[in-house]
Design an enzyme around this catalytic site. Structure first.
Site, PDB file in Angstrom:
ATOM      1  N   GLN B  86       0.822  -1.233   0.046  1.00 41.80           N
ATOM      2  CA  GLN B  86       0.010   0.055  -0.028  1.00 41.80           C
ATOM      3  C   GLN B  86       1.046   1.461  -0.082  1.00 41.80           C
ATOM      4  O   GLN B  86       1.833   1.256   0.679  1.00 41.80           O
ATOM      5  CB  GLN B  86      -1.217  -0.041   1.093  1.00 41.80           C
ATOM      6  CG  GLN B  86      -2.114  -1.150   1.072  1.00 41.80           C
ATOM      7  CD  GLN B  86      -3.084  -1.013   2.377  1.00 41.80           C
ATOM      8  OE1 GLN B  86      -3.070   0.153   2.987  1.00 41.80           O
ATOM      9  NE2 GLN B  86      -2.924  -2.326   2.756  1.00 41.80           N
TER      10      GLN B  86
HETATM   11  N1  LIG Z   1      -7.012 -14.773  -9.842  1.00 42.45           N
HETATM   12  C1  LIG Z   1      -5.865 -14.124  -9.092  1.00 42.45           C
HETATM   13  N2  LIG Z   1      -5.978 -13.615  -7.883  1.00 42.45           N
HETATM   14  C2  LIG Z   1      -4.642 -13.655  -7.064  1.00 42.45           C
HETATM   15  C3  LIG Z   1      -3.393 -14.223  -7.685  1.00 42.45           C
HETATM   16  N3  LIG Z   1      -2.637 -13.824  -6.852  1.00 42.45           N
HETATM   17  C4  LIG Z   1      -3.167 -13.361  -5.717  1.00 42.45           C
HETATM   18  N4  LIG Z   1      -4.571 -13.002  -5.925  1.00 42.45           N
HETATM   19  C5  LIG Z   1      -5.386 -12.365  -5.120  1.00 42.45           C
HETATM   20  O1  LIG Z   1      -5.417 -11.010  -5.045  1.00 42.45           O
HETATM   21  C6  LIG Z   1      -5.503 -10.248  -3.752  1.00 42.45           C
HETATM   22  C7  LIG Z   1      -4.288  -9.767  -3.238  1.00 42.45           C
HETATM   23  O2  LIG Z   1      -3.464 -10.823  -2.737  1.00 42.45           O
HETATM   24  P1  LIG Z   1      -2.174 -10.584  -1.576  1.00 42.45           P
HETATM   25  O3  LIG Z   1      -1.386 -11.555  -1.697  1.00 42.45           O
HETATM   26  O4  LIG Z   1      -2.841 -10.130  -0.566  1.00 42.45           O
HETATM   27  O5  LIG Z   1      -1.478  -9.275  -2.359  1.00 42.45           O
HETATM   28  P2  LIG Z   1      -0.266  -8.436  -1.675  1.00 42.45           P
HETATM   29  O6  LIG Z   1       0.496  -8.233  -2.900  1.00 42.45           O
HETATM   30  O7  LIG Z   1       0.258  -9.281  -0.585  1.00 42.45           O
HETATM   31  O8  LIG Z   1      -1.029  -7.143  -1.292  1.00 42.45           O
HETATM   32  P3  LIG Z   1      -0.487  -6.009   0.075  1.00 42.45           P
HETATM   33  O9  LIG Z   1      -0.143  -7.143   1.149  1.00 42.45           O
HETATM   34  O10 LIG Z   1      -1.620  -5.196   0.407  1.00 42.45           O
HETATM   35  O11 LIG Z   1       0.866  -5.649  -0.453  1.00 42.45           O
HETATM   36  C8  LIG Z   1      -6.197 -11.661  -3.026  1.00 42.45           C
HETATM   37  O12 LIG Z   1      -7.370 -11.737  -3.052  1.00 42.45           O
HETATM   38  C9  LIG Z   1      -5.499 -12.882  -3.903  1.00 42.45           C
HETATM   39  O13 LIG Z   1      -6.374 -13.967  -3.500  1.00 42.45           O
HETATM   40  C10 LIG Z   1      -3.588 -14.975  -8.842  1.00 42.45           C
HETATM   41  O14 LIG Z   1      -2.375 -15.249  -9.524  1.00 42.45           O
HETATM   42  N5  LIG Z   1      -4.628 -14.840  -9.665  1.00 42.45           N
END
Ligand SMILES: Nc1nc2c(ncn2[C@@H]2O[C@H](COP(=O)(O)OP(=O)(O)OP(=O)(O)O)[C@@H](O)[C@H]2O)c(=O)[nH]1
Ligand SMILES: [Mg+2]
Lengths: 878, 194
Positions: B86
């Site tokens: 974020q």
């Molecule tokens: N369809 C799809 N959704 C995904 C994929 N990878 C992650 N997501 C979804 O994207 C959303 C965000 O994933 P996170 O892993 O929380 O993302 P992050 O980068 O850690 O986000 P922050 O912690 O806020 O920086 C979640 O709802 C996951 O289920 C993917 O390869 N395909």
């Protein structure tokens, strides 16, 4: 390496502190190893300990260095060493307020609090709550709710306690967790666990104890759990009396497992009793009394203590509580004996006769090896015993007074003070004792208690004045406490000139001018001036000394000396009285504000003192007993009085800006019963030509929102209602104020008193009791309040004249008016005095409101000020 | 057993430890990726495994600050700093640059709108004094390849101008973190760079 270090230390057995000579910069330097991989848990642990040690020693960490250390520490989350991790939690808590961006560890902590490692979960919650602010709270709300109802008691407990901390920060969010807290409070998996572990204890060989203890820990937690849950529930509801009552009903009926929770319940119940002024026939009182028979000593003590602290407790109600305490007096546990005797000591202040039954037990405690218990026992006996035992007890106490701590010495002094009021004849014995104590070593609080005590003896017993003053003079010759020195100098100035040989005090006072700090020198100058003003034969030498003071290095001292010099040289009684004895009678913050205003709008006209509001209620001079010293703080800047605050508030309302200075604000008058739908009280503010009635209203119905609330007033005399300032809206339980402005009748000065019939008018909007969401439309309604009286006292402001005689002479004969009134309905002198004082609302001076016993005539000195600026001094006798 | 633990158990060798920073915009899938790489609870039988995997994916919430996760492959032991993406937390990444020995940069390849933001963050990263002169490997995941409007890894690398990175080894692979596809390839590359 650390190990070696520890060992050496142990062998030396010196108890020397291995952290004694830590240097912050060196420790921060060492903290760089946090960045190294792989992590060395032992070394890191040791460094974190050092950091926490430094923080706790009050070492100041700048934001940058703290942030740097904090971020370095965050890397330690890599390690799975349990001790290190828990030390990280501690560090996070310690640094939460000094480092920036501490929220960086939020996810790491939420991971730990929801993880499978139970030892991490509780501490992680506690740390998380320290770094969370209102904006972040939403993000962790889900975890908190889950944690509160977690089946691991230590997790649930931590969550409850942390929630309690967060109530202060974000009441509205935490309020949403009330159901979870409720569940925790009444969770019953406790019994299963307790039972299980107990069985284990019986069937296991001692070798298994190392396994059992952690389980016991889990058993202890549920005990606290109820206590913590109750604490949170109470704090969420404490502004809602109805909800608190319901909660109490529920738990007093269902009972609780935890003695801690019981104690808290007792406290909540007694607070509620006090607030609702519930009689002792209330079920709450029954509950507290029933706790006297609880099986836990802790609960029994709490109940007894609650009962004896209740206002208006009768001897009959006290008796069971006192007999429980009496039993505790012979307990083998020192803590219980201490608690009992300490509480009895307090009871003895108000109800000495109720404690006499315990005299024998208390006598036994005089020789208790625990000096604190012995001191309390003796001081209690001093209050309850007969006059004849005083000498014996005093002797006993002097045998060990040097061994006890200051705190208990203060208790002794307080007992002496009470004793002097009870047996005035004993004051010479006491004075002697006190003067010895004054010579001993001791801290400020202790010395202040002694000085206060001597001063009150002097005030109560004119014949002790000279001895007392002599002791105090001796004391200030070597006194390191500025506050006490100035206080005594003030007293010398007030009392010294009226003694048979005033000249003997001059030397002590002038020594101060030569030897002491600025504040004391200034006070000494003021004291000197009073001698010069009152004793013609001392005047020449006082003038010479003043002359010297005019050369002082300090501005304030020089200014005072110059001022007094000029006043004294006029040799006019009236001037002396107005400027030397009876100083300013205006409110200091008020004066400051008026002067500031004057400098903002400079004008040709000189500054007029009469535009400054008067000081209200100079209580310090009135009080007779010593306030419990431990609670009072050092006198600081004059705090704005109640009236200064009102003045400020009213000035903020445009309609009232042209009314001039606020002359007087009355005490609040209740216009409704305590337990009604709407609670209204009125404060009467008197101005030169107007009065403002401030109605503080509270709406206690949670299904109503009131809007445009105003109070209509029908006067019985020629008072004219000019204007209403309605309270825009009164939501449930949030007090608001509505004002009514009334013009005083100017043609008829006798119409000072007036009765108003009052009606509160408002618009009601019904609302959903749960969400507080109001309906779109409402209806007008009204509510009849009790009549409001305006009396003579509302037009008179108290003024304290410390030297009444001088003030009386200052006014002069031509203004003196003598009239005789017969007070038909009063029976005793004391009653007459009280009635006159409260009817006229004037300030009794020279302690003349205290009627000595067995006299049938009494002179009462009253001083007051009438509107707009007529001084009003009254000497009444019977 | 997790995806990479198979060999580790047999060899029982002390493995070299590597610190990895996992960066990228919020919602790009960093935490999801790392959760996939992490070993799952080994006491669970084969049957529960699917269930747990789902629960893990569901449970993922935006990271606040950072969290540290560990996983092992046949030859290496990884410690990953999963940073929050974020906006308000991105400036905190730099606190951890110094000890990062490799970087995983995750891009949501279906989020075309914010591709420029991702590029900006990447450029800031590459120009940071703690990163600029070090030859540390960067692994890019063009994540969420399963989504209909996802860009290809080639397109993503064009948009991010990856060809300009001259002084550091880098690699990009398309991935679907939810299903675990493409992750193995990326990690294999990372192991090889060492
Ligand atoms: N369809 C799809 N959704 C995904 C994929 N990878 C992650 N997501 C979804 O994207 C959303 C965000 O994933 P996170 O892993 O929380 O993302 P992050 O980068 O850690 O986000 P922050 O912690 O806020 O920086 C979640 O709802 C996951 O289920 C993917 O390869 N395909
Ligand atoms: Mg994340």
């Amino acid at each position: 390496m650390i190990k070696k270090f520890d060992k050496k230390d142990e062998e030396a057995g010196s108890g020397s502190n291995p952290f004694q000579h830590l240097e912050k910069s060196a420790v921060l330097q060492e903290a760089r190893i946090f960045n190294e991989t792989p992590i060395n848990p032992r070394r890191c642990l040791h460094i974190l300990t050092k950091i926490i040690y430094l923080l706790n020693q009050g070492e100041h960490f700048g934001t940058t260095e703290a942030t740097e250390a904090f971020f370095a520490m965050t890397r330690l989350f890599q390690s799975n060493d349990q001790t290190l991790r828990r030390m990280c939690y501690l560090t996070i808590k310690e640094m939460a307020n000094i480092s920036e961006d501490v929220i960086i560890v939020t996810s790491s902590l939420t991971k730990d609090m929801t993880g499978k490692e139970d030892v991490y979960r509780g501490p992680a919650i506690r740390a998380l709550c320290r770094i969370t602010d209102t904006t972040m709270l939403q993000a962790i709300e889900r975890y908190m709710k889950q944690a509160i109802v977690d089946k691991v008691p230590s997790v649930s407990s931590s969550a409850l306690v942390s929630s309690l901390h967060m109530v202060k920060m974000s009441y509205d969010v935490v309020k949403r967790w009330v159901n979870e807290a409720q569940e925790a409070a009444s969770s019953d998996n406790i019994m299963v666990q307790v039972g299980m572990v107990l069985v284990w204890l019986f069937i296991c060989p001692p070798s298994c104890f190392s396994f059992i203890y952690p389980c016991l820990y889990h058993v202890m937690f549920p005990m606290h759990l109820q206590y913590h849950a109750l604490g949170l529930l109470y704090h969420l509801r404490k502004n809602d009396r109805l909800a608190v009552t319901k909660m109490l009903n529920k738990f007093t009926k269902s009972g609780l497992k935890s003695p801690f929770a019981y104690c808290m319940l007792i406290r909540i119940a007694s607070k509620l009793l006090e607030e609702t002024e519930g009689g002792h026939d209330s079920p709450l009182f029954d509950f507290i009394e029933s706790c006297l028979r609880n099986k836990h000593e802790m609960v029994v003590y709490e109940a007894a203590s609650a009962i004896v602290h209740m206002p208006n407790c009768t001897a009959r109600e006290l008796a069971p509580a006192v007999s429980v305490l009496q039993l505790f007096c012979s307990s083998p546990k020192a803590a219980l004996r201490y608690a009992a005797v300490r509480t009895l000591n307090k009871v003895a202040m108000k109800h000495p006769s109720a404690v006499t039954a315990c005299n024998l037990d208390l006598e036994n405690l005089i020789t208790d090896s625990n000096r604190s218990i012995a001191t309390l026992a003796i001081t209690t006996l001093l209050k309850t015993g007969s006059e004849s035992s005083v000498d014996r007890l005093m002797k006993q106490i002097s045998s060990f007074v040097s061994e006890i701590s200051d705190e208990f010495k203060v208790v002794v002094v307080q007992a002496i003070s009470a004793l002097c009021q009870k047996y005035p004849r004993k004051h010479s014995v006491m004075m002697n004792f006190l003067s010895n104590m004054l010579r001993d070593d001791g801290g400020f609080e202790y010395k202040r208690a002694i000085v206060d005590c001597i001063i009150s003896i002097i005030e109560e017993n004119p014949e002790s004045k000279e001895t007392g003053l002599a002791h105090l003079c001796e004391f200030i010759e070597d006194c390191e406490h500025t506050v006490l020195a100035t206080k005594i100098l003030h007293l010398l100035g007030k009392e010294g000139p009226r003694t048979p040989s005033p000249s003997k005090y001059i030397r002590f006072i002038f020594n101060r001018v030569v030897l002491e700090s600025e504040a004391v020198r200034a006070a000494a100058v003021s004291a000197l001036a009073k001698f010069g003003a009152q004793n013609d034969d001392l005047l020449p030498s006082v003038l010479v000394l003043m002359q010297r003071c005019m050369m002082d290095s300090d501005d304030e001292v020089r200014d005072r000396a110059t001022f007094y010099m000029n006043v004294l040289q006029q040799k006019q009684k009236a001037l002396n009285a107005a400027y030397i004895f009876n100083g300013l009678s205006v409110s200091v913050p008020g004066l400051e504000k008026s002067l500031h205003q004057y400098t903002l709008e400079p004008s040709e006209k000189p500054f007029d003192m009469k535009t400054v509001p008067l000081a209200t209620a100079p209580i310090t001079e009135q009080k007779t007993e010593i306030a419990p010293v431990a609670t009072s703080k050092l006198p600081e800047k004059p705090a704005p009085s109640r009236q200064d605050i009102y003045q400020e508030q009213l000035a903020g309302i445009p309609e009232f800006q042209s009314l001039g200075p606020l002359f007087k604000s009355s005490e609040p008058v209740q216009l409704t019963e305590a337990e009604t739908e709407y609670v209204v009280r009125c404060i009467k503010h008197t101005f030169a030509t107007h009065m403002v009635f401030q109605f503080d209203c509270t709406n206690t119905l949670n299904d109503q929102l009131l809007q445009r609330v105003l109070v209509q007033m029908e006067p019985s005399e020629a008072y004219e209602v000019v204007h209403h300032v309605p309270a825009p809206s009164l939501p449930y339980n949030q007090p608001g104020s509505s004002y009514t402005l009334v013009r005083l009748p100017d043609d008829d000065p006798t119409a000072v008193s007036c009765t108003f019939s009052c009606t509160m008018k408002y618009l009601v909007r019904d609302c959903d009791p749960n969400t507080g969401e109001p309906d779109d439309d409402g209806y007008d309604d009204e509510y009849v309040l009790e009549d409001l009286e305006v009396t003579v006292a509302d037009h008179i402001q108290k003024v304290l004249k410390p030297n009444f005689g001088a003030a009386w002479e200052e006014v002069g004969d031509e203004f003196e008016k003598e009239e005789t009134f017969a007070l038909a309905s009063v029976r005793t002198l004391e009653e007459a005095v009280n009635n006159i004082v409260s009817f006229l609302g004037m300030q009794p001076c020279e302690r003349s409101d205290k009627v000595p016993e067995n006299k049938n005539s009494h002179v009462l000195f009253l001083a007051g000020m009438n509107l707009p600026d007529i001084y009003f001094i009254l000497k009444g006798s019977e | 057993m997790g995806l990479f633990d198979k060999l580790a158990g047999w060899l029982g060798l002390k493995k070299k430890e590597v610190n990895v920073l996992c960066l990228g915009l919020d919602n790009s899938g960093k935490t999801t990726i790392i959760n996939q790489l992490k070993p799952t609870n080994s006491c669970l039988g084969e049957k529960n495994w699917c269930h747990l995997l789902q629960a893990q994916a569901q449970d993922i919430v935006p990271t606040i600050g950072f969290s540290i996760e560990k996983f092992k492959t046949s030859s290496l032991s990884f410690t990953v700093f999963d940073m929050s993406g974020q906006g308000r937390y991105r400036n905190l990444w730099e606190h951890y640059y110094k000890e990062g020995q490799a970087i995983i940069f995750v891009i949501d390849s279906s989020d075309k709108l914010r591709m420029v933001v991702a590029k900006e963050e990447l450029d800031t990263l590459l120009n940071h004094p703690d990163i600029k002169h070090r030859r540390i490997p960067i692994l890019f995941f063009a994540n969420k390849m399963d989504l209909r409007d996802a860009l290809s890894s080639v397109k993503v690398s064009q948009l991010l101008c990856l060809e300009n990175i001259k002084d550091k080894p880098w690699h990009i692979c398309a991935s679907n973190a939810v299903q675990g596809e493409g992750l193995q390839e990326g990690v294999d590359w990372l192991q090889g760079t060492d």
